[in-house]
Motif scaffolding. Structure first.
Motif, PDB file in Angstrom:
ATOM      1  N   HIS A 189       0.996  -1.271  -0.175  1.00 49.58           N
ATOM      2  CA  HIS A 189      -0.019  -0.061  -0.109  1.00 49.58           C
ATOM      3  C   HIS A 189       0.948   1.181  -0.020  1.00 49.58           C
ATOM      4  O   HIS A 189       1.816   1.329   0.758  1.00 49.58           O
ATOM      5  CB  HIS A 189      -0.932   0.214   1.387  1.00 49.58           C
ATOM      6  CG  HIS A 189      -2.224   1.018   1.048  1.00 49.58           C
ATOM      7  ND1 HIS A 189      -1.859   2.281   0.923  1.00 49.58           N
ATOM      8  CD2 HIS A 189      -3.390   0.558   0.780  1.00 49.58           C
ATOM      9  CE1 HIS A 189      -3.048   3.077   0.913  1.00 49.58           C
ATOM     10  NE2 HIS A 189      -3.963   1.930   0.671  1.00 49.58           N
ATOM     11  N   ASN A 204      -5.474   0.343   5.410  1.00 50.32           N
ATOM     12  CA  ASN A 204      -4.774  -0.907   4.872  1.00 50.32           C
ATOM     13  C   ASN A 204      -3.281  -1.188   5.616  1.00 50.32           C
ATOM     14  O   ASN A 204      -3.018  -2.222   6.266  1.00 50.32           O
ATOM     15  CB  ASN A 204      -4.377  -1.042   3.640  1.00 50.32           C
ATOM     16  CG  ASN A 204      -3.811  -2.445   2.992  1.00 50.32           C
ATOM     17  OD1 ASN A 204      -2.589  -2.745   3.392  1.00 50.32           O
ATOM     18  ND2 ASN A 204      -4.716  -3.152   2.389  1.00 50.32           N
ATOM     19  N   LEU A 249      -7.406  -4.051  -2.843  1.00 48.99           N
ATOM     20  CA  LEU A 249      -7.617  -4.765  -4.268  1.00 48.99           C
ATOM     21  C   LEU A 249      -7.534  -3.867  -5.372  1.00 48.99           C
ATOM     22  O   LEU A 249      -8.147  -2.576  -5.241  1.00 48.99           O
ATOM     23  CB  LEU A 249      -9.304  -5.325  -4.368  1.00 48.99           C
ATOM     24  CG  LEU A 249      -9.634  -6.230  -5.509  1.00 48.99           C
ATOM     25  CD1 LEU A 249      -8.843  -7.569  -5.461  1.00 48.99           C
ATOM     26  CD2 LEU A 249     -11.094  -6.528  -5.419  1.00 48.99           C
ATOM     27  N   TRP A 275      -8.377  -3.297  -9.365  1.00 47.42           N
ATOM     28  CA  TRP A 275      -8.660  -4.021 -10.698  1.00 47.42           C
ATOM     29  C   TRP A 275      -9.024  -5.376 -10.561  1.00 47.42           C
ATOM     30  O   TRP A 275      -8.517  -6.451 -11.351  1.00 47.42           O
ATOM     31  CB  TRP A 275      -7.821  -3.784 -11.816  1.00 47.42           C
ATOM     32  CG  TRP A 275      -7.956  -2.180 -12.069  1.00 47.42           C
ATOM     33  CD1 TRP A 275      -7.004  -1.317 -12.044  1.00 47.42           C
ATOM     34  CD2 TRP A 275      -8.924  -1.363 -12.746  1.00 47.42           C
ATOM     35  NE1 TRP A 275      -6.985  -0.226 -12.404  1.00 47.42           N
ATOM     36  CE2 TRP A 275      -8.429  -0.138 -12.688  1.00 47.42           C
ATOM     37  CE3 TRP A 275     -10.241  -1.954 -13.189  1.00 47.42           C
ATOM     38  CZ2 TRP A 275      -9.122   0.776 -13.338  1.00 47.42           C
ATOM     39  CZ3 TRP A 275     -10.978  -0.762 -13.940  1.00 47.42           C
ATOM     40  CH2 TRP A 275     -10.234   0.301 -13.801  1.00 47.42           C
ATOM     41  N   PHE A 276      -9.562  -5.966  -9.531  1.00 49.23           N
ATOM     42  CA  PHE A 276      -9.990  -7.403  -9.211  1.00 49.23           C
ATOM     43  C   PHE A 276      -8.758  -8.282  -8.888  1.00 49.23           C
ATOM     44  O   PHE A 276      -8.508  -9.472  -8.959  1.00 49.23           O
ATOM     45  CB  PHE A 276     -10.714  -8.108 -10.493  1.00 49.23           C
ATOM     46  CG  PHE A 276     -12.150  -7.545 -10.576  1.00 49.23           C
ATOM     47  CD1 PHE A 276     -12.629  -6.514 -10.162  1.00 49.23           C
ATOM     48  CD2 PHE A 276     -13.028  -8.500 -11.266  1.00 49.23           C
ATOM     49  CE1 PHE A 276     -14.051  -6.267 -10.252  1.00 49.23           C
ATOM     50  CE2 PHE A 276     -14.567  -8.048 -11.325  1.00 49.23           C
ATOM     51  CZ  PHE A 276     -14.761  -7.098 -10.994  1.00 49.23           C
ATOM     52  N   THR A 286      -8.010  -5.254   1.701  1.00 49.11           N
ATOM     53  CA  THR A 286      -9.182  -4.284   1.589  1.00 49.11           C
ATOM     54  C   THR A 286      -9.734  -4.010   0.547  1.00 49.11           C
ATOM     55  O   THR A 286      -8.941  -4.073  -0.596  1.00 49.11           O
ATOM     56  CB  THR A 286      -8.591  -2.763   2.441  1.00 49.11           C
ATOM     57  OG1 THR A 286      -7.495  -2.395   1.477  1.00 49.11           O
ATOM     58  CG2 THR A 286      -8.049  -3.156   3.852  1.00 49.11           C
ATOM     59  N   GLY A 345     -15.302  -2.443  -2.564  1.00 54.95           N
ATOM     60  CA  GLY A 345     -16.941  -3.141  -2.727  1.00 54.95           C
ATOM     61  C   GLY A 345     -17.519  -3.482  -1.783  1.00 54.95           C
ATOM     62  O   GLY A 345     -16.613  -3.758  -0.627  1.00 54.95           O
TER      63      GLY A 345
HETATM   64  P1  FAD Z   1      -7.984   4.554   2.874  1.00 53.94           P
HETATM   65  O1  FAD Z   1      -8.724   5.334   1.867  1.00 53.94           O
HETATM   66  O2  FAD Z   1      -6.598   4.404   3.237  1.00 53.94           O
HETATM   67  O3  FAD Z   1      -8.873   4.649   4.463  1.00 53.94           O
HETATM   68  C1  FAD Z   1     -10.148   4.618   4.374  1.00 53.94           C
HETATM   69  C2  FAD Z   1     -10.361   5.369   5.579  1.00 53.94           C
HETATM   70  O4  FAD Z   1      -9.815   4.845   6.818  1.00 53.94           O
HETATM   71  C3  FAD Z   1      -9.697   6.858   5.760  1.00 53.94           C
HETATM   72  O5  FAD Z   1     -10.781   7.876   6.043  1.00 53.94           O
HETATM   73  C4  FAD Z   1      -8.780   6.694   6.708  1.00 53.94           C
HETATM   74  O6  FAD Z   1      -8.186   7.969   7.423  1.00 53.94           O
HETATM   75  C5  FAD Z   1      -9.326   5.947   7.630  1.00 53.94           C
HETATM   76  N1  FAD Z   1      -8.399   5.175   8.668  1.00 53.94           N
HETATM   77  C6  FAD Z   1      -6.895   5.072   8.901  1.00 53.94           C
HETATM   78  N2  FAD Z   1      -6.587   4.320   9.817  1.00 53.94           N
HETATM   79  C7  FAD Z   1      -7.590   3.973  10.525  1.00 53.94           C
HETATM   80  C8  FAD Z   1      -7.740   3.229  11.615  1.00 53.94           C
HETATM   81  N3  FAD Z   1      -6.652   2.626  12.446  1.00 53.94           N
HETATM   82  N4  FAD Z   1      -9.097   2.887  12.133  1.00 53.94           N
HETATM   83  C9  FAD Z   1     -10.069   3.610  11.481  1.00 53.94           C
HETATM   84  N5  FAD Z   1      -9.826   4.286  10.290  1.00 53.94           N
HETATM   85  C10 FAD Z   1      -8.617   4.285   9.833  1.00 53.94           C
HETATM   86  N6  FAD Z   1     -11.934  -1.843  -4.999  1.00 53.94           N
HETATM   87  C11 FAD Z   1     -12.515  -2.814  -5.450  1.00 53.94           C
HETATM   88  O7  FAD Z   1     -13.634  -3.245  -4.747  1.00 53.94           O
HETATM   89  N7  FAD Z   1     -12.521  -3.725  -6.467  1.00 53.94           N
HETATM   90  C12 FAD Z   1     -11.576  -3.252  -7.513  1.00 53.94           C
HETATM   91  O8  FAD Z   1     -11.474  -3.747  -8.576  1.00 53.94           O
HETATM   92  C13 FAD Z   1     -10.928  -2.079  -7.083  1.00 53.94           C
HETATM   93  N8  FAD Z   1      -9.836  -1.464  -7.876  1.00 53.94           N
HETATM   94  C14 FAD Z   1      -9.091  -0.534  -7.644  1.00 53.94           C
HETATM   95  C15 FAD Z   1      -8.012  -0.091  -8.359  1.00 53.94           C
HETATM   96  C16 FAD Z   1      -7.367   1.115  -8.144  1.00 53.94           C
HETATM   97  C17 FAD Z   1      -6.259   1.572  -9.231  1.00 53.94           C
HETATM   98  C18 FAD Z   1      -7.592   1.686  -6.966  1.00 53.94           C
HETATM   99  C19 FAD Z   1      -6.780   2.799  -6.487  1.00 53.94           C
HETATM  100  C20 FAD Z   1      -8.614   1.302  -5.859  1.00 53.94           C
HETATM  101  C21 FAD Z   1      -9.162   0.073  -6.391  1.00 53.94           C
HETATM  102  N9  FAD Z   1     -10.410  -0.215  -5.452  1.00 53.94           N
HETATM  103  C22 FAD Z   1     -10.917  -1.533  -5.923  1.00 53.94           C
HETATM  104  C23 FAD Z   1     -10.587   0.330  -4.016  1.00 53.94           C
HETATM  105  C24 FAD Z   1      -9.610   0.074  -3.107  1.00 53.94           C
HETATM  106  O9  FAD Z   1      -9.341  -1.409  -2.897  1.00 53.94           O
HETATM  107  C25 FAD Z   1      -9.886   0.606  -1.995  1.00 53.94           C
HETATM  108  O10 FAD Z   1     -10.027   1.871  -1.831  1.00 53.94           O
HETATM  109  C26 FAD Z   1      -8.696   0.321  -0.691  1.00 53.94           C
HETATM  110  O11 FAD Z   1      -8.740  -1.129  -0.617  1.00 53.94           O
HETATM  111  C27 FAD Z   1      -9.329   1.011   0.520  1.00 53.94           C
HETATM  112  O12 FAD Z   1      -8.248   0.643   1.714  1.00 53.94           O
HETATM  113  P2  FAD Z   1      -7.287   1.886   1.989  1.00 53.94           P
HETATM  114  O13 FAD Z   1      -6.397   1.316   3.275  1.00 53.94           O
HETATM  115  O14 FAD Z   1      -6.633   2.251   0.489  1.00 53.94           O
HETATM  116  O15 FAD Z   1      -8.387   2.902   2.596  1.00 53.94           O
END
Ligand code: FAD
Length: 233
Positions: free
Chosen positions: A9, A16, A100, A102-103, A144, A147
């Motif tokens: 990440h 995550n 995740l 793009w799947f 994470t 979806g």
């Molecule tokens: P973040 O955005 O980092 O965190 C979400 C929230 O949690 C934020 O507000 C953060 O401040 C908060 N947070 C941080 N730490 C804590 C904590 N300790 N306790 C509570 N809250 C906290 N998704 C799908 O479903 N299918 C796909 O195919 C898919 N493809 C993608 C492709 C790309 C290129 C991208 C960029 C994203 C895609 N996604 C897809 C979405 C992606 O999987 C999710 O956005 C991601 O997994 C979310 O997790 P994160 O840690 O990045 O969230």
């Protein structure tokens, strides 16, 4: 046991990464030894190519898997690959930890798989599935995603089943190389749920890590059920 977490990440403050940090604390608390390959923080190079080998079996034509075998046998793989292989060999449990994309996995993690899960060590010839080179190790995906669970919980769901989506990883990578594959841990809809729901995911993951031994592994083929041409007997 020795645990290797391969984490992909790009944001240290992400949920995550918080889940990753939480798991390191829990696993250490349980008495396990934990190593983390934080691929973005390491600046891991995910692009496989000729520079992955300091000596070539065939300098004129690159057959990547053949050079992996040669590099592994002769200790001439690039140092960044060799360092990751050492961690992979040391571990009893491998956790691929990612959002995740793009799947699938982020490209940096796909590149780790391509470059580190080398032919000659993890698979090769008839060494795959229950004869794979990493037999005896366990593996798990922790992911994470954006979806919601109902979008991935059955054949009829909008995206089909999550385990089918993850087949290239669960089957084509982890099971193929001989590892015992535990069910994935999934935090759904992460950016859109509230803090309490995310806190619950941290608790759920702690429960998962404290109860790894009670999980039923996913089922995959045994080569004993197939003949020499890999047709089912
Ligand atoms: P973040 O955005 O980092 O965190 C979400 C929230 O949690 C934020 O507000 C953060 O401040 C908060 N947070 C941080 N730490 C804590 C904590 N300790 N306790 C509570 N809250 C906290 N998704 C799908 O479903 N299918 C796909 O195919 C898919 N493809 C993608 C492709 C790309 C290129 C991208 C960029 C994203 C895609 N996604 C897809 C979405 C992606 O999987 C999710 O956005 C991601 O997994 C979310 O997790 P994160 O840690 O990045 O969230």
């Amino acid at each position: 046991m020795n645990v290797l977490i391969v984490h992909a990440h790009p944001e240290p403050q992400s949920f995550n990464t918080a889940l990753r940090d939480h798991s390191v604390r829990i696993l250490a608390d349980l008495g396990h030894s934990v190593e983390v390959s934080d691929l973005y923080a390491m600046g891991f190079n995910p692009v496989s190519g000729p520079d992955d080998f300091t000596d070539r079996a065939d300098p004129d034509y690159l057959v990547y898997a053949m050079e992996q075998r040669h590099g592994h046998e002769t200790g001439t793989l690039a140092p960044d690959i060799a360092a990751e292989i050492d961690k992979l060999i040391r571990c009893d449990l491998l956790i691929l930890h990612f959002p995740l994309y793009w799947f699938s996995v982020p490209a940096i993690l796909k590149g780790w798989i391509d470059r580190v899960m080398v032919s000659g060590l993890t698979y090769g010839g008839r060494r795959f599935y229950d004869r794979g080179g990493l037999k005896g190790k366990k593996a798990m995906l922790t992911l994470t995603l954006g979806g919601r669970e109902h979008m991935l919980d059955s054949d009829e769901a909008i995206h089909g089943k999550l385990d089918d989506m993850l087949r290239p990883l669960l089957r084509g990578t982890l099971a193929y190389t001989g590892m015992t594959v535990l069910p994935p841990f999934v935090a759904w809809h992460v950016p859109y749920v509230d803090d309490a729901a995310r806190a619950q995911y941290l608790n759920d993951y702690e429960d998962r890590l404290r109860n790894l031994d009670s999980l039923t592994p996913l089922a995959f083929p045994s080569l004993d059920d197939f003949d020499d041409s890999m047709r089912r007997k």
